[in-house]
Write a protein that holds these residues in place. Structure first.
Motif, mmCIF file in Angstrom:
data_model
loop_
_atom_site.group_PDB
_atom_site.id
_atom_site.type_symbol
_atom_site.label_atom_id
_atom_site.label_comp_id
_atom_site.label_asym_id
_atom_site.label_seq_id
_atom_site.Cartn_x
_atom_site.Cartn_y
_atom_site.Cartn_z
ATOM 1 N N TYR A 1 0.478 -0.764 -0.246
ATOM 2 C CA TYR A 1 0.080 -0.540 0.256
ATOM 3 C C TYR A 1 0.800 1.164 0.635
ATOM 4 O O TYR A 1 2.585 0.886 0.531
ATOM 5 N N GLU A 2 0.667 2.026 -0.776
ATOM 6 C CA GLU A 2 0.718 3.998 -0.747
ATOM 7 C C GLU A 2 0.524 3.893 1.606
ATOM 8 O O GLU A 2 -1.331 4.365 1.018
ATOM 9 N N ALA A 3 1.047 4.316 1.895
ATOM 10 C CA ALA A 3 0.259 4.143 3.116
ATOM 11 C C ALA A 3 -0.246 5.606 3.571
ATOM 12 O O ALA A 3 -1.265 5.963 4.285
ATOM 13 N N LYS A 4 0.451 6.612 2.713
ATOM 14 C CA LYS A 4 -0.462 8.023 2.861
ATOM 15 C C LYS A 4 -1.533 8.148 2.189
ATOM 16 O O LYS A 4 -2.997 9.122 2.765
ATOM 17 N N GLN A 5 -1.133 7.611 0.884
ATOM 18 C CA GLN A 5 -2.504 8.202 0.462
ATOM 19 C C GLN A 5 -3.684 6.814 0.580
ATOM 20 O O GLN A 5 -4.592 6.535 0.131
ATOM 21 N N ARG A 6 -3.495 6.002 1.173
ATOM 22 C CA ARG A 6 -4.512 4.527 2.418
ATOM 23 C C ARG A 6 -5.301 4.296 0.758
ATOM 24 O O ARG A 6 -6.180 3.567 0.511
ATOM 25 N N ALA A 7 -4.036 3.615 -0.641
ATOM 26 C CA ALA A 7 -4.077 3.194 -1.524
ATOM 27 C C ALA A 7 -3.446 1.802 -1.928
ATOM 28 O O ALA A 7 -2.553 2.034 -1.389
ATOM 29 N N ILE A 8 -3.774 0.488 -2.976
ATOM 30 C CA ILE A 8 -3.116 -0.786 -2.835
ATOM 31 C C ILE A 8 -2.233 -0.227 -4.257
ATOM 32 O O ILE A 8 -2.516 0.714 -5.363
ATOM 33 N N VAL A 9 -1.251 -0.314 -3.610
ATOM 34 C CA VAL A 9 0.012 -0.483 -4.937
ATOM 35 C C VAL A 9 -0.287 -1.803 -5.755
ATOM 36 O O VAL A 9 -0.616 -1.801 -7.377
ATOM 37 N N VAL A 10 -0.633 -3.252 -4.995
ATOM 38 C CA VAL A 10 0.111 -4.345 -6.245
ATOM 39 C C VAL A 10 -0.536 -5.317 -5.063
ATOM 40 O O VAL A 10 -0.323 -5.244 -3.739
ATOM 41 N N LYS A 11 -1.923 -6.698 -5.625
ATOM 42 C CA LYS A 11 -1.374 -7.905 -4.838
ATOM 43 C C LYS A 11 -0.748 -8.686 -5.135
ATOM 44 O O LYS A 11 -0.970 -9.162 -6.277
ATOM 45 N N MET A 12 0.244 -9.603 -4.040
ATOM 46 C CA MET A 12 0.485 -10.787 -5.279
ATOM 47 C C MET A 12 0.177 -12.088 -4.172
ATOM 48 O O MET A 12 0.400 -11.964 -3.474
ATOM 49 N N PRO A 13 0.167 -13.099 -5.329
ATOM 50 C CA PRO A 13 -0.816 -14.588 -4.702
ATOM 51 C C PRO A 13 0.326 -15.421 -3.940
ATOM 52 O O PRO A 13 1.615 -14.739 -4.375
ATOM 53 N N LEU A 14 0.136 -15.856 -2.664
ATOM 54 C CA LEU A 14 1.642 -17.009 -2.561
ATOM 55 C C LEU A 14 2.024 -17.993 -2.550
ATOM 56 O O LEU A 14 0.128 -18.296 -3.209
ATOM 57 N N ARG A 15 2.570 -18.650 -2.821
ATOM 58 C CA ARG A 15 2.486 -20.558 -2.963
ATOM 59 C C ARG A 15 3.183 -20.815 -1.753
ATOM 60 O O ARG A 15 3.398 -21.210 -1.469
ATOM 61 N N LEU A 16 1.427 -21.169 -0.748
ATOM 62 C CA LEU A 16 1.630 -21.536 0.213
ATOM 63 C C LEU A 16 2.189 -22.985 0.097
ATOM 64 O O LEU A 16 1.570 -23.866 -0.426
ATOM 65 N N GLY A 17 3.148 -23.716 0.911
ATOM 66 C CA GLY A 17 3.497 -25.324 0.632
ATOM 67 C C GLY A 17 2.812 -25.729 1.680
ATOM 68 O O GLY A 17 1.930 -25.109 2.153
#
Length: 488
Positions: A438-454
């Motif tokens: 997130y951009e914390a000051k603008q309270r906006a998301i930059v990117v989401k990344m999926p986790l590859r859970l083992g």
């Protein structure tokens, strides 16, 4: 010769030493207590005056069916002999032996020293003995209280402490010093050194007393260790109020749209709607969608921030190397480099002390106006303990290189982003299996990344940030956390 066993003992007509307890002081009314790692005196005082030059004293430890001669002193030869298991750990008071002090100093006490010891003193064809019971104990370190992940609407707390003997008593208290009514779970395990480790947990409900004490008591030493914290309301899931606001605005907007369409539908019977009115309607719908999108993004940010946790970087720990996205195949950069200047193929990073295996966890990193930095999350498994360079599938990062922002997944496929904000928010969401930046000051998301859970149960996820020589290290940005109270 008629030798007697005084103090109620039987008589014997056979030649040999007799047994008597008359000349040795009575044993203490309660067991002797020794602290593990320290020394303790096992008392044995003989009332004969004087003690003859030819005498012997030995201390015997009763271990189940076996008797061990811990230490023996011969007054004639002036020699002392110790059992190998007690080598260097026992000592007589040599200057006081002739005065009747046959006590034994047992040093560096271990948990295995607990049991019964017999002091046997022999002189003038008689021997005298006394039985001493030794209890051992240890007081562990001060308890550490940790905030665990949210459990539905509750907050989970865990309390850890180690170095106790025997098994301690664990108590959770409220702000008035009363035992808490919430159900707690406690696990006490023995460590390789023979001492006990304690892990206890409790769940707090909204509205309950937020001042919490974890007290661990050693009943044998009559000593206790205690830690207290005050949990802030911000740590309870607070998305519900934002969701209510969102739903209210949504309902009002839907009513407005329905009114507009109803009016248009009634006007259709009278005349054909002009192209200008249609454009105004479409423009209004587009503005509403954008407004809803911004509102939902802000609500998502506040929901993520409600999972804030304190993060401490392990400055003295191992520095790992992450592959630099600029060196990955297929990554294009608009920034030109001088001839002969090569970018490093790896980026050194500092790893956090705390690892997470479940739940949601949020923290913020202040990167300032630096042109090169990297922040993110990495996965550690048992087989990776000695590796310095992490494989691509085990980290998720946001990377700034020469002014450009890259969001990198484990397979090194890179998407370019632009951002100028000096504070980056990171949400590790192990419930949905993703990492959000997130951009914390603008309270906006930059990117989401999926986790590859083992499938490995031992895997944990750790925060990291860049550490470059000659360049400032990004700082963990303070997010409101529970304030510890001083232990009385």
């Amino acid at each position: 010769m008629d030798l007697s066993h005084e103090g109620g003992s039987e008589s014997s007509s056979q030649a040999g030493p007799s047994t008597t307890g008359q000349l040795i002081s009575s044993p203490p009314g309660s067991p002797i207590v020794g602290v593990i790692g320290e020394g303790v005196v096992l008392p044995c005082l003989v009332a004969a005056d004087p003690i003859p030059e030819i005498f012997s004293v030995q201390w015997i430890f009763q271990e189940q069916a076996e008797k061990i001669t811990v230490s023996r002193y011969d007054g004639k030869s002036k020699k002392e002999k110790q059992d190998e298991r007690y080598q260097g750990r026992t000592e007589f008071f040599h200057s006081e032996l002739r005065a009747g002090n046959m006590s034994l100093l047992l040093k560096n006490i271990r948990s295995s020293d607990k049991g019964s010891y017999t002091c046997v003193v022999s002189f003038n064809d008689t021997y005298h003995d006394v039985l001493i019971e030794l209890q051992v104990a240890a007081q562990g370190g001060a308890p550490s209280i940790f905030l665990r992940s949210h459990l539905k609407e509750d907050i989970g707390l865990s309390c850890h402490s180690a170095g106790w003997f025997p098994k301690p008593v664990v108590i959770w208290l409220d702000g008035r010093g009363q035992v808490r009514k919430e159900l707690s779970t406690t696990k006490i395990t023995m460590m390789p050194a023979g001492l006990y480790s304690v892990v206890t947990s409790v769940s707090l409900k909204p509205g309950s007393d937020m001042e919490v004490s974890c007290r661990i008591v050693n009943s044998l030493l009559k000593m206790r260790s205690e830690s207290r914290i005050l949990v802030s309301d911000i740590f309870f899931p607070s998305i519900s109020k934002w969701l209510i606001i969102f739903l209210v605005i949504l309902c009002l907007s839907m009513v407005l749209i329905a009114t507009v369409f109803s009016k248009l539908r009634s006007n259709q019977k009278k005349a054909v709607i002009s192209g200008k009115v249609k454009m105004e309607i479409e423009e209004a719908k587009s503005k509403l969608k954008k407004r809803f999108g911004r509102l939902k993004a802000e609500l998502d940010f506040w929901e993520a921030r409600s999972h804030a946790v304190p993060i401490t970087m392990d400055a003295d720990g191992q520095v790992l190397e992450l592959p630099d996205p600029r060196a990955s195949p297929g990554v294009e950069s608009n920034t030109s480099k001088p001839d002969g200047q090569n970018s490093p193929s790896t980026a050194p990073v500092l790893v956090g002390k705390e690892g997470f295996a479940a739940g949601k966890h949020y923290w913020e990193v202040e990167v300032g106006q630096q042109q090169d930095w990297v922040v993110g999350v990495l996965r550690k498994k048992g087989r990776q303990e000695e590796e310095r360079i992490l494989p691509g599938e085990d980290y998720w990062s946001l990377h700034r290189s020469q002014g450009e922002i890259f969001s990198s997944e484990g397979d090194c496929r890179v998407e370019k982003q632009r951002m100028s904000n000096p504070v980056v928010g990171v949400l590790l969401d192990l419930e949905e299996g993703q990492v959000n930046f997130y951009e914390a000051k603008q309270r906006a998301i930059v990117v989401k990344m999926p986790l590859r859970l083992g499938k490995e149960p031992a895997e944990k996820f750790y925060p990291f940030l860049s550490k470059r020589e000659g360049a400032p290290t990004p700082l963990i940005h303070t997010v409101l956390i529970p304030v510890p109270l001083q232990t009385p």
